[in-house]
Design a protein around this motif. Sequence first.
Motif, PDB file in Angstrom:
ATOM      1  N   LYS A  14       0.577  -0.960   0.258  1.00 57.14           N
ATOM      2  CA  LYS A  14       0.224  -0.072   0.303  1.00 57.14           C
ATOM      3  C   LYS A  14       0.933   0.833   0.016  1.00 57.14           C
ATOM      4  O   LYS A  14       0.528   2.623  -0.656  1.00 57.14           O
ATOM      5  N   ARG A  17       2.817   1.428  -3.743  1.00 57.94           N
ATOM      6  CA  ARG A  17       1.857   2.208  -4.231  1.00 57.94           C
ATOM      7  C   ARG A  17       1.243   3.648  -4.242  1.00 57.94           C
ATOM      8  O   ARG A  17       0.900   4.646  -5.439  1.00 57.94           O
ATOM      9  N   THR A  26       1.065   5.018 -11.598  1.00 58.57           N
ATOM     10  CA  THR A  26       0.321   4.107 -11.315  1.00 58.57           C
ATOM     11  C   THR A  26       0.149   2.608 -11.193  1.00 58.57           C
ATOM     12  O   THR A  26       0.100   2.199 -12.681  1.00 58.57           O
ATOM     13  N   HIS A  29      -3.042  -2.470  -6.487  1.00 61.83           N
ATOM     14  CA  HIS A  29      -2.418  -2.922  -5.785  1.00 61.83           C
ATOM     15  C   HIS A  29      -2.186  -4.629  -5.902  1.00 61.83           C
ATOM     16  O   HIS A  29      -0.867  -4.735  -5.304  1.00 61.83           O
ATOM     17  N   ALA A  32       1.478  -4.337  -7.015  1.00 63.01           N
ATOM     18  CA  ALA A  32       2.341  -3.909  -5.998  1.00 63.01           C
ATOM     19  C   ALA A  32       2.946  -4.680  -4.792  1.00 63.01           C
ATOM     20  O   ALA A  32       4.177  -4.721  -4.681  1.00 63.01           O
TER      21      ALA A  32
END
Length: 144
Positions: A14, A17, A26, A29, A32
């Motif tokens: 998180k 990201r 961009t 999740h 990431a």
Amino acid sequence: MSVQIQDDYKSQAKRLRAALADDGHTVSHSRALELVARLHGARDWNTLSATPAATGRVSAPFMVGERVTGTFNDSPAQGRVIGVSETIKPDLWRVTVAFDPPVDVVTSKLFSNERRRIQMIVGADGRSRRLTGSETGVMALKRA
């Protein structure tokens, strides 16, 4: 997976990201999570989430894909771990190593037998064990 460790990895994803978004990149999740897994040396998120540290189990001495070096019957040996599985005995693992170059598994000076692949029971120290838990001194490996 241990809930606390899973939350740590997910919070890292998180934060990653968010940091990437601040720089104009961009990522989803799931991407990431994959990046966090690679940062921790795992191939992907599923591999990271299945690691012993993530599941709260005692960790195995090696991970699949790791390079190892050491000795086999007092001869130098190096290779790659191609299999790791738990045994019914606590803190013992069945490790399969693909040696490169092959290792002579015979201790006699009268003949030799080179093997490319060996499967042994090892302890957390990377030394071979009999199923009774005693050391045999046959194989001693460590991460390369």
